[in-house]
Write a protein that holds these residues in place. Structure first.
Motif, PDB file in Angstrom:
ATOM      1  N   MET A 103       0.819  -1.219   0.000  1.00  0.00           N
ATOM      2  CA  MET A 103       0.000   0.000   0.000  1.00  0.00           C
ATOM      3  C   MET A 103       0.852   1.268   0.000  1.00  0.00           C
ATOM      4  N   TYR A 104       2.084   1.173   0.461  1.00  0.00           N
ATOM      5  CA  TYR A 104       2.947   2.348   0.519  1.00  0.00           C
ATOM      6  C   TYR A 104       3.708   2.584  -0.788  1.00  0.00           C
ATOM      7  N   ILE A 105       3.478   1.765  -1.787  1.00  0.00           N
ATOM      8  CA  ILE A 105       4.071   2.012  -3.107  1.00  0.00           C
ATOM      9  C   ILE A 105       3.274   3.125  -3.780  1.00  0.00           C
ATOM     10  N   THR A 106       3.941   4.177  -4.254  1.00  0.00           N
ATOM     11  CA  THR A 106       3.228   5.339  -4.794  1.00  0.00           C
ATOM     12  C   THR A 106       2.724   5.114  -6.218  1.00  0.00           C
ATOM     13  N   ASP A 107       3.443   4.352  -7.022  1.00  0.00           N
ATOM     14  CA  ASP A 107       2.997   4.118  -8.398  1.00  0.00           C
ATOM     15  C   ASP A 107       1.804   3.160  -8.404  1.00  0.00           C
ATOM     16  N   ARG A 108       0.724   3.567  -9.059  1.00  0.00           N
ATOM     17  CA  ARG A 108      -0.526   2.799  -9.012  1.00  0.00           C
ATOM     18  C   ARG A 108      -0.356   1.401  -9.594  1.00  0.00           C
ATOM     19  N   ASP A 109       0.267   1.300 -10.751  1.00  0.00           N
ATOM     20  CA  ASP A 109       0.409  -0.005 -11.397  1.00  0.00           C
ATOM     21  C   ASP A 109       1.292  -0.938 -10.578  1.00  0.00           C
ATOM     22  N   GLU A 110       2.378  -0.394 -10.056  1.00  0.00           N
ATOM     23  CA  GLU A 110       3.269  -1.213  -9.224  1.00  0.00           C
ATOM     24  C   GLU A 110       2.547  -1.651  -7.949  1.00  0.00           C
ATOM     25  N   ARG A 111       1.796  -0.724  -7.360  1.00  0.00           N
ATOM     26  CA  ARG A 111       1.066  -1.046  -6.129  1.00  0.00           C
ATOM     27  C   ARG A 111       0.043  -2.153  -6.380  1.00  0.00           C
ATOM     28  N   ASN A 112      -0.708  -2.023  -7.456  1.00  0.00           N
ATOM     29  CA  ASN A 112      -1.723  -3.036  -7.764  1.00  0.00           C
ATOM     30  C   ASN A 112      -1.099  -4.397  -8.052  1.00  0.00           C
ATOM     31  N   ALA A 113       0.034  -4.394  -8.761  1.00  0.00           N
ATOM     32  CA  ALA A 113       0.716  -5.660  -9.064  1.00  0.00           C
ATOM     33  C   ALA A 113       1.197  -6.327  -7.771  1.00  0.00           C
ATOM     34  N   LYS A 114       1.753  -5.512  -6.864  1.00  0.00           N
ATOM     35  CA  LYS A 114       2.235  -6.053  -5.598  1.00  0.00           C
ATOM     36  C   LYS A 114       1.063  -6.566  -4.760  1.00  0.00           C
ATOM     37  N   LEU A 115      -0.073  -5.837  -4.767  1.00  0.00           N
ATOM     38  CA  LEU A 115      -1.243  -6.281  -4.011  1.00  0.00           C
ATOM     39  C   LEU A 115      -1.766  -7.611  -4.536  1.00  0.00           C
ATOM     40  N   GLU A 116      -1.732  -7.792  -5.845  1.00  0.00           N
ATOM     41  CA  GLU A 116      -2.179  -9.067  -6.416  1.00  0.00           C
ATOM     42  C   GLU A 116      -1.290 -10.207  -5.929  1.00  0.00           C
ATOM     43  N   GLU A 117       0.006  -9.950  -5.851  1.00  0.00           N
ATOM     44  CA  GLU A 117       0.935 -10.969  -5.334  1.00  0.00           C
ATOM     45  C   GLU A 117       0.594 -11.317  -3.880  1.00  0.00           C
ATOM     46  N   VAL A 118       0.367 -10.280  -3.071  1.00  0.00           N
ATOM     47  CA  VAL A 118       0.070 -10.494  -1.652  1.00  0.00           C
ATOM     48  C   VAL A 118      -1.232 -11.264  -1.492  1.00  0.00           C
ATOM     49  N   LYS A 119      -2.254 -10.883  -2.251  1.00  0.00           N
ATOM     50  CA  LYS A 119      -3.554 -11.549  -2.136  1.00  0.00           C
ATOM     51  C   LYS A 119      -3.468 -13.012  -2.588  1.00  0.00           C
ATOM     52  N   ALA A 120      -2.605 -13.266  -3.571  1.00  0.00           N
ATOM     53  CA  ALA A 120      -2.408 -14.651  -4.003  1.00  0.00           C
ATOM     54  C   ALA A 120      -1.769 -15.473  -2.876  1.00  0.00           C
ATOM     55  N   LYS A 121      -0.831 -14.881  -2.159  1.00  0.00           N
ATOM     56  CA  LYS A 121      -0.196 -15.574  -1.028  1.00  0.00           C
ATOM     57  C   LYS A 121      -1.206 -15.824   0.093  1.00  0.00           C
ATOM     58  N   PRO A 172      -1.559   7.968  -0.816  1.00  0.00           N
ATOM     59  CA  PRO A 172      -1.036   6.768  -1.480  1.00  0.00           C
ATOM     60  C   PRO A 172      -0.120   7.054  -2.655  1.00  0.00           C
ATOM     61  N   ASP A 173      -0.378   8.158  -3.393  1.00  0.00           N
ATOM     62  CA  ASP A 173       0.481   8.452  -4.547  1.00  0.00           C
ATOM     63  C   ASP A 173       1.535   9.504  -4.228  1.00  0.00           C
ATOM     64  N   GLY A 174       1.679   9.867  -2.951  1.00  0.00           N
ATOM     65  CA  GLY A 174       2.722  10.798  -2.544  1.00  0.00           C
ATOM     66  C   GLY A 174       2.363  12.263  -2.647  1.00  0.00           C
ATOM     67  N   SER A 200     -20.764  12.492 -22.468  1.00  0.00           N
ATOM     68  CA  SER A 200     -19.437  12.267 -21.897  1.00  0.00           C
ATOM     69  C   SER A 200     -19.124  10.778 -21.901  1.00  0.00           C
ATOM     70  N   GLU A 201     -18.050  10.422 -22.574  1.00  0.00           N
ATOM     71  CA  GLU A 201     -17.580   9.036 -22.639  1.00  0.00           C
ATOM     72  C   GLU A 201     -16.396   8.893 -21.673  1.00  0.00           C
ATOM     73  N   VAL A 202     -16.572   8.092 -20.634  1.00  0.00           N
ATOM     74  CA  VAL A 202     -15.474   7.858 -19.693  1.00  0.00           C
ATOM     75  C   VAL A 202     -14.527   6.843 -20.330  1.00  0.00           C
ATOM     76  N   LEU A 203     -13.334   7.296 -20.643  1.00  0.00           N
ATOM     77  CA  LEU A 203     -12.354   6.432 -21.307  1.00  0.00           C
ATOM     78  C   LEU A 203     -11.428   5.756 -20.296  1.00  0.00           C
ATOM     79  N   SER A 204     -11.221   6.413 -19.155  1.00  0.00           N
ATOM     80  CA  SER A 204     -10.368   5.853 -18.114  1.00  0.00           C
ATOM     81  C   SER A 204     -10.825   6.439 -16.788  1.00  0.00           C
ATOM     82  N   SER A 205     -10.980   5.584 -15.768  1.00  0.00           N
ATOM     83  CA  SER A 205     -11.539   6.048 -14.499  1.00  0.00           C
ATOM     84  C   SER A 205     -10.614   5.732 -13.341  1.00  0.00           C
ATOM     85  N   ASN A 206     -10.177   6.794 -12.665  1.00  0.00           N
ATOM     86  CA  ASN A 206      -9.450   6.628 -11.409  1.00  0.00           C
ATOM     87  C   ASN A 206      -9.783   7.812 -10.506  1.00  0.00           C
TER      88      ASN A 206
END
Length: 704
Positions: free
Chosen positions: A256-274, A313-315, A426-432
């Protein structure tokens, strides 16, 4: 037994009847305010629903056309699917009530608000919010915190409580405040660029006035409320919770302390798999519980990060906005486009201009019959990187579209200034995070690109909140992203211009907002809004001077209302011929204003002349180019305007003597004639001789 309780709010009687109707419902009430009457039925399942991790609350707002003495339009003649207004009202009732149920309560609860009678001076949606809270309080369902709701208007600098229909037309503010005894639960506002201090004062005024309605509900509870059920609250087993937390906390915190969103999500997926590998086989019947523990652990980590470590979360700083970019003119054949990016949130809005007759017709319970400005919002699954079937607009899409529409409505030019119907998509192309407010920004860009002369550009921002368990610590966040919305306590959306606020919508997951949070959110939102407006102005500082070459052209004219029938003709014969001959759309108002819309100018100009000829009066001394329609021995009959003909006597056919009419003119010839007389019977006398003389005199003057 029928129990009745009455009070007075804003000089009008509010009354509840309990025990008279809906005998098989847990609680059923008939609540009236003036002549507006709402029936509410509240029920709950006896047991919690298995296998879910949320509270299954369903709020329904049912409109009945008989409430305003109408029969539904269309072939079927009965109410169909809920209108957009019904859906918005149901959402507004849900938002303040949901957080006040006990945590862990998972029984199905349904509240059905049926509109039985509507007096336009007393808005049924406001009454329904109060009636829903009151009915739940009277029921045995474990809901014990009444919420009072009021509407606040602003006329000549004075706040108006629950404004009537006439006052709503004059008011520059349409504010709904829903509150408990201690805090504000929900805010919904539309305004004509209201300054921040005035808006804060209006919310405070609404909060204080809502206390009278809470008094009324508490009195009703004490006098004839049912004994409350003791709920079965869902809670994860302590041993399981401790095991999962002990195993996962450090790994989750690191991720959760990783600021980059993609890196954080990838790490969370690893943790949840464990975590799944460690516990799913050991606790096969508690997989949902494991997920809930992981969610709660992440939430605690995020709260600690912000409240203790003072970082996001993103600094970013708490008042910092993500990177913004704007672009216009993306699509070659549309009338206007705007692309707005804020971090990983991206919305493209497309503007379409149409004829005045393209307005949306509203068949509902309110006073509004049509809309010439519309905003629609689409949120496809790909905007969050997911795969889902494409369906029609849901409650979320309708709600977000309406919010962005409200934000820009005060800035749209009048029909007189800009005679077009306007639709934004309005077409939402990307949502965060906060796509609804990105839609406000994208819509502003699209309107400017389309050449719509809006009063001023508008922008929107979403403010967030992080608190501790007892609400003694509060941190307000500017420009919340997805993770902060997901784990946070508030979504406080504010839109407006550099001059003031045009819309507010507040959702909260806690037991209400303090005055500090409300003031901070509104004032910090202004700073963010001004920053975004500067970015919009850098991209396109003002509306384009010319409309797109693919946008329709509209001409307006005013005719005598008495002559509307001449333009329409018997059975629409005349107007349909004009449309067929020119390819235009024609819309005529009762006051004689005519709108002619065409894809190109030539057709519009031709239709304009045809209507002008049909409606202008013949005047003595004027020269007309007429068509010979009949010849007699004594002269020729000439049509000088549609449906208007006169006689050119043989002696007036030429400057020289004429022996025979056929020597000068034939049927279907076009000739210049001058009106010399209109007699008492309305007969028109014409002279070709005088018209020729006048033309010769003008030519000689030009030669000299």
């Amino acid at each position: 037994m029928n129990h009745i309780l009455e009070t007075e709010i804003a000089g009008r009687k509010m009354k509840v009847e309990f025990g008279k109707i809906g005998m098989l419902s847990n609680a059923a009430t008939m609540v009236s305010y003036g002549d507006t009457v709402i029936m509410v039925n509240a029920n709950a399942s006896e047991e919690p629903r298995d296998g879910i991790d949320f509270f299954p609350l369903s709020i329904e707002y049912e409109e009945r056309f008989y409430s305003v003495g109408k029969i539904p339009g269309g072939f079927i003649k009965r109410e169909g699917r809920p209108s957009e207004r019904s859906i918005l009202n149901a959402r507004a009732i849900d938002r303040p009530i949901r957080p006040l149920f006990p945590k862990g309560y998972r029984n199905d609860v349904q509240v059905v608000c049926t509109v039985l009678s509507v007096e336009q001076d007393n808005a049924p949606n406001i009454l329904a919010m109060n009636a829903a809270s009151l009915t739940l309080c009277l029921s045995s369902i474990p809901f014990t915190t009444p919420v009072g709701t009021v509407s606040v208007g602003l006329i000549d600098g004075k706040f108006i409580l629950n404004p009537n229909a006439e006052e709503r037309k004059e008011s520059i503010l349409d504010l709904t405040v829903c509150a408990t005894r201690e805090r504000v639960m929900m805010i919904e506002a539309g305004g004509d660029e209201i300054d921040e201090e005035t808006m804060i004062s209006a919310i405070d005024y609404g909060f204080k006035e809502a206390q009278k309605i809470i008094d009324f509900q508490e009195e009703a509870m004490q006098k004839f409320g049912k004994e409350k059920d003791v709920p079965k609250l869902y809670k994860v087993e302590e041993n399981l919770e401790k095991e999962v937390v002990d195993f996962s906390f450090d790994m989750l915190k690191e991720a959760m302390y990783i600021t980059d969103r993609d890196e954080r999500n990838a790490k969370l997926e690893e943790v949840k798999a464990k975590i799944a590998e460690e516990f799913n086989e050991k606790y096969p019947d508690n997989i949902a519980d494991i997920g809930e523990v992981v969610y709660n652990t992440q939430k605690k980590i995020v709260r600690h990060m912000m409240l203790v470590d003072k970082r996001r979360p993103d600094g970013r700083n708490f008042d910092e906005i993500r990177k913004i970019s704007c672009e216009v003119g993306l699509l070659p054949r549309t009338h206007g486009t705007g692309l707005f990016n804020r971090g990983l949130t991206q919305v493209m809005t497309v503007a379409t201009l149409g004829a005045i007759g393209d307005v949306q017709v509203i068949d509902g319970l309110g006073e509004e019959e049509s809309k010439r400005y519309m905003h629609h919002y689409n949120f496809p699954a790909y905007s969050v990187g997911e795969v889902r079937p494409l369906r029609g607009s849901g409650r979320r899409e309708i709600g977000h579209g309406a919010l962005a529409e409200k934000a820009l409505a005060p800035l749209i030019p009048s029909e007189e200034e800009f005679p077009y119907t306007i639709r934004l998509v309005s077409e939402v192309l990307s949502s965060n995070g906060s796509t609804s407010q990105a839609s406000v920004c994208g819509s502003t860009l699209a309107l400017l690109d389309a050449g719509v002369p809006i009063k001023r550009p508008a922008a929107g921002i979403a403010m967030g909140l992080i608190t501790n368990e007892d609400l003694t610590e509060e941190e307000v966040l500017t420009d919340i992203q997805g993770i902060e919305d997901f784990f946070g306590d508030m979504d406080f959306k504010v839109a407006g211009t550099e001059k003031g606020i045009t819309s507010i919508q507040v959702d909260t997951k806690i037991a209400g907002l303090s005055p500090y949070v409300i003031r901070t959110a509104i004032t910090d939102a202004r700073k963010a809004r001004l920053f975004i407006l500067d970015k919009i102005k850098e991209c396109i500082p003002e509306p384009r001077k010319e409309l797109s070459e693919y946008a329709p052209r509209t001409l307006t004219m005013n005719i005598d209302p008495e002559k509307i029938r001449d333009v329409i003709g018997p059975g629409g014969k005349v107007i349909n011929k004009i449309i067929a001959d020119t390819g235009v759309k024609i819309d005529i108002k009762e006051d004689g204003k005519v709108f002619i819309t065409s894809p190109e100018a030539e057709g519009a100009n031709k239709a304009y002349k045809m209507i002008d000829d049909l409606t202008r009066d013949v005047e003595v001394g004027e020269i007309y180019l007429g068509k010979v329609i009949k010849i007699t021995t004594f002269g020729a009959f000439v049509e000088i305007l549609p449906g208007k003909e006169g006689l050119v006597h043989i002696s007036k056919l030429d400057v020289n003597r004429v022996n025979k009419v056929e020597d000068v003119v034939s049927v279907d010839d076009e000739i210049l004639v001058k009106v010399t007389e209109i007699d008492s019977q309305g007969r028109i006398n014409l002279s070709r001789k005088d018209a020729l003389s006048d033309s010769d005199n003008e030519k000689n003057q030009d030669d000299n």
